[in-house]
Design a protein around this motif. Structure first.
Motif, PDB file in Angstrom:
ATOM      1  N   ASP A 340       1.018  -1.467  -0.232  1.00 47.60           N
ATOM      2  CA  ASP A 340       0.050   0.182   0.105  1.00 47.60           C
ATOM      3  C   ASP A 340       0.603   0.965  -0.509  1.00 47.60           C
ATOM      4  N   GLU A 341       1.614   1.194   0.745  1.00 49.71           N
ATOM      5  CA  GLU A 341       2.870   2.711   0.506  1.00 49.71           C
ATOM      6  C   GLU A 341       3.138   2.338  -0.879  1.00 49.71           C
ATOM      7  N   ILE A 343       1.717   1.855  -3.608  1.00 50.13           N
ATOM      8  CA  ILE A 343       1.138   2.712  -4.647  1.00 50.13           C
ATOM      9  C   ILE A 343       0.634   3.909  -4.244  1.00 50.13           C
ATOM     10  N   GLN A 344       0.492   4.187  -3.129  1.00 51.48           N
ATOM     11  CA  GLN A 344       0.202   6.006  -2.774  1.00 51.48           C
ATOM     12  C   GLN A 344       1.592   6.392  -2.769  1.00 51.48           C
ATOM     13  N   GLU A 345       2.809   5.974  -1.970  1.00 55.46           N
ATOM     14  CA  GLU A 345       3.986   7.263  -2.999  1.00 55.46           C
ATOM     15  C   GLU A 345       4.787   7.411  -4.671  1.00 55.46           C
ATOM     16  N   LYS A 346       4.526   5.864  -4.688  1.00 54.48           N
ATOM     17  CA  LYS A 346       5.391   5.888  -5.906  1.00 54.48           C
ATOM     18  C   LYS A 346       4.577   6.351  -7.240  1.00 54.48           C
ATOM     19  N   TYR A 347       2.577   5.897  -6.661  1.00 54.35           N
ATOM     20  CA  TYR A 347       2.169   6.009  -7.940  1.00 54.35           C
ATOM     21  C   TYR A 347       1.132   6.881  -7.808  1.00 54.35           C
ATOM     22  N   ASN A 348       1.326   7.223  -6.777  1.00 54.92           N
ATOM     23  CA  ASN A 348       0.406   8.100  -6.693  1.00 54.92           C
ATOM     24  C   ASN A 348      -1.829   8.978  -6.517  1.00 54.92           C
ATOM     25  N   GLY A 349      -1.545   7.194  -5.552  1.00 57.07           N
ATOM     26  CA  GLY A 349      -2.412   6.773  -6.076  1.00 57.07           C
ATOM     27  C   GLY A 349      -3.406   6.103  -6.994  1.00 57.07           C
ATOM     28  N   LYS A 350      -2.765   5.657  -8.350  1.00 54.96           N
ATOM     29  CA  LYS A 350      -3.174   5.352  -9.297  1.00 54.96           C
ATOM     30  C   LYS A 350      -4.237   4.013  -9.651  1.00 54.96           C
ATOM     31  N   GLN A 352      -5.260   0.695  -7.228  1.00 53.64           N
ATOM     32  CA  GLN A 352      -5.540  -0.137  -5.968  1.00 53.64           C
ATOM     33  C   GLN A 352      -5.025  -1.271  -6.193  1.00 53.64           C
ATOM     34  N   LYS A 353      -5.112  -1.439  -3.998  1.00 54.50           N
ATOM     35  CA  LYS A 353      -4.783  -2.589  -3.897  1.00 54.50           C
ATOM     36  C   LYS A 353      -4.999  -4.103  -4.349  1.00 54.50           C
TER      37      LYS A 353
END
Length: 580
Positions: A340-341, A343-350, A352-353
């Motif tokens: 999850d980290e 996804i949020q940091e590297k892909y800016n939330g683009k 989903q898990k």
């Protein structure tokens, strides 16, 4: 310090100055301030050999990279040999290449490159970093594809030092008009598998137990096809197989219309891979130039079209577009192999898990997140007669669908054709072909600017004419309408079920009286009538009967002229034959 002028790094066009010192070596191109450096402790092996610009020094690093310094003179060998021996504790080996020109030899896999040897001398070497893909082209044939000029960053223009510990593909800086992009190896026979080779090596060293020997003799290490072994070894060495890293998402058995077949899609951090029964492809996300999500007009399937530059190669065939087909009602549930980290940091939330949606939407969203490509969909300004975003048509003998996008046209599946509005000079709408097809369909011809040719889309339903004209007008595209409306009579004839039952009858009706005598129906003829004409050709006619019948005919022949005239008048007239 030892310095050498006019040295080329990795076949670069620009020459530079190369300096050797006790701590390492460096190279700077003429007119540039950036310097490429290599730590002396990273040098594992060095070779001296004849090359294109004189003599070259090939350096193998401990990280597996291959460095080529080309442009030395013959008398420089002694100086360089002392430099490598004293400062780097490495012997500068003198290697001679095979010059016989033979195309058969032995392929040997080294740590950093594949060498093709002829009579124990290298004819050529292929660094693994230059191999972009490999496929089994046949039972005994392996194709090896190389990085193209578009994939090769210019090392001379890179600012600062280069970290050789990070192995980069396509590091060569050569950009030429002609470039080697593929090589094929024919490898007949069988070869020992890796397991059996290891067993034999251990047997020779007497470090294997009797139990393991028996296991090897019982068939644990069997011979396999030599081409398959070569292919699998190259996949491992060039890091284009499973060892390239763990996949983020995998989709098995995806139907591809171009190239035709079913492939498994493995998505990685910087690339994705298509695995089929015969061919495997590794494609960098940077090669994706277009990504289109197209709803097929059959209300059943959705198409994903990916534009590639450079295109995908399969032998002599190039595929600039990938076309995948999915069922709209097929849903999938998948969890990405990412934290999850990340996804949020590297892909800016683009990303989903977890995804639970139709498979076409899931694949499109993951591609969008990993590759950072915008998803294009058909224009809302166009709607076909049946409420769809595409119209059915043909390019020559290939049927498909033409989609109207916001800034382009896209025809799929084969041949996949992309036409930008900015590249269109004009569009001509015309009716060509036979009388029957011409009344129901029409063609559009798209002429490109600058004499680049034209694209013709044929067999478009006549009902789509108004929708397309309105769309062309909305996008400001110059349009010519050459459809002749004088065929109204023909269209009316086609609507008559009796005449439309036969194409020949419709054509004859359109031609008029030219075929009237031969093809038109004789209204005077009645199959059930008992006219004298029918009796005349009847097999039971009186003329073939008794003699009295003959006498009666003779009497009638000798009768007066008035009775003869009356009899002739009562007979129906025969239709005169007229020549065409």
């Amino acid at each position: 310090m030892e310095a050498f002028e006019n040295i080329h790094l990795d076949l670069s066009k620009a020459a530079g100055k190369c300096r050797f010192a006790e701590t390492g070596l460096g190279w700077r191109p003429a007119g540039h301030q950036e310097t490429w450096t290599l730590d002396g402790r990273d040098i594992r092996q060095a070779q001296w050999s004849r090359a294109a610009r004189g003599y070259e020094v090939k350096i193998y690093t401990r990280a597996g990279a291959v460095i080529q310094l080309d442009g030395f003179q013959h008398e420089d060998f002694d100086r360089l040999s002392k430099v490598f021996k004293i400062w780097y504790s490495v012997n500068l080996e003198h290697r001679e290449h095979a010059l016989r020109g033979w195309n058969w030899g032995k392929a040997e896999f080294g740590k950093a490159e594949l060498a093709f040897n002829v009579q124990s001398r290298p004819a050529f070497e292929i660094p693994y970093s230059e191999v972009s893909n490999t496929n089994l082209a046949g039972k005994n044939e392996v194709s090896v594809e190389f990085s193209t000029a578009q994939e090769q960053p210019d090392k001379a223009n890179t600012a600062g030092n280069i970290d050789l510990n990070q192995k980069k593909r396509g590091k060569k800086t050569t950009v030429a008009a002609d470039q080697l992009v593929e090589m094929r190896f024919y490898i007949p026979g069988t070869a020992l598998s890796k397991k059996e080779k290891k067993v034999k090596e251990e047997e020779e060293m007497a470090d294997i137990s009797d139990e393991d020997k028996n296991g090897a003799e019982n068939g644990e290490g069997e011979e396999e096809n030599a081409a398959h072994l070569f292919y699998n070894t190259l996949l491992d060495k060039a890091e284009i197989g499973d060892v390239a890293g763990e996949s983020i998402a995998t989709f098995p058995d995806i139907l591809h219309l171009t190239p035709r077949g079913r492939f498994e899609i493995d998505m990685y951090e910087n690339s994705f891979r298509l695995r089929g029964k015969t061919y495997d492809y590794k494609i960098q996300y940077d090669s994706m130039k277009k990504f289109l999500l197209l709803p097929k007009p059959d209300d059943v399937h959705t198409l994903i079209t990916i534009g590639l530059d450079p295109p995908l190669r399969q032998g002599q065939t190039r595929y600039p577009f990938l076309v995948m087909q999915f069922k709209r009602d097929e849903e999938v549930s998948i969890e990405l192999n990412l934290k999850d980290e990340v996804i949020q940091e590297k892909y800016n939330g683009k990303l989903q898990k977890v995804y639970e949606a139709p498979i076409s939407n899931v694949i499109a969203q993951i591609f969008r997140g990993l590759a950072g490509k915008r998803i294009s969909t058909p224009s809302k300004d166009f709607m076909s007669h049946h409420g769809e975003s595409g119209v059915k048509c043909s390019i020559k003998a290939n049927e498909g669908h033409l989609f109207c996008m916001e800034k382009s046209f896209m025809f799929v599946p084969k041949p996949a054709t992309y036409i930008s509005f900015d590249n269109i000079q004009n569009i001509t709408m015309s009716r060509v072909g036979g009388a029957v097809s011409a009344s129901r369909t029409f063609d559009i011809t798209i002429t490109l600017k600058g004499g680049q040719g034209e694209h013709q889309f044929s067999n478009i339903n006549r009902e789509e004419q108004k929708s397309l004209e309105d769309f062309f007008r909305t996008k400001g595209i110059k349009t010519k309408n050459e459809i002749d409306d004088s065929g109204t009579l023909l269209a009316a004839a086609l609507q008559d079920e009796d005449l439309a039952s036969s194409e020949e009858e419709v054509i004859a009706a359109a031609r008029g009286s030219a075929d009237e005598d031969d093809e038109s129906i004789d209204e005077d003829f009645q199959a059930d009538s008992e006219s004298e004409v029918a009796e005349e050709f009847d097999s039971a006619h009186e003329s073939s009967g008794s003699a009295s019948g003959s006498d009666v005919e003779m009497d009638d022949a000798e009768g007066d002229a008035e009775s003869d005239v009356q009899e002739v008048v009562e007979r129906p007239k025969k239709k005169a034959k007229t020549g065409k």
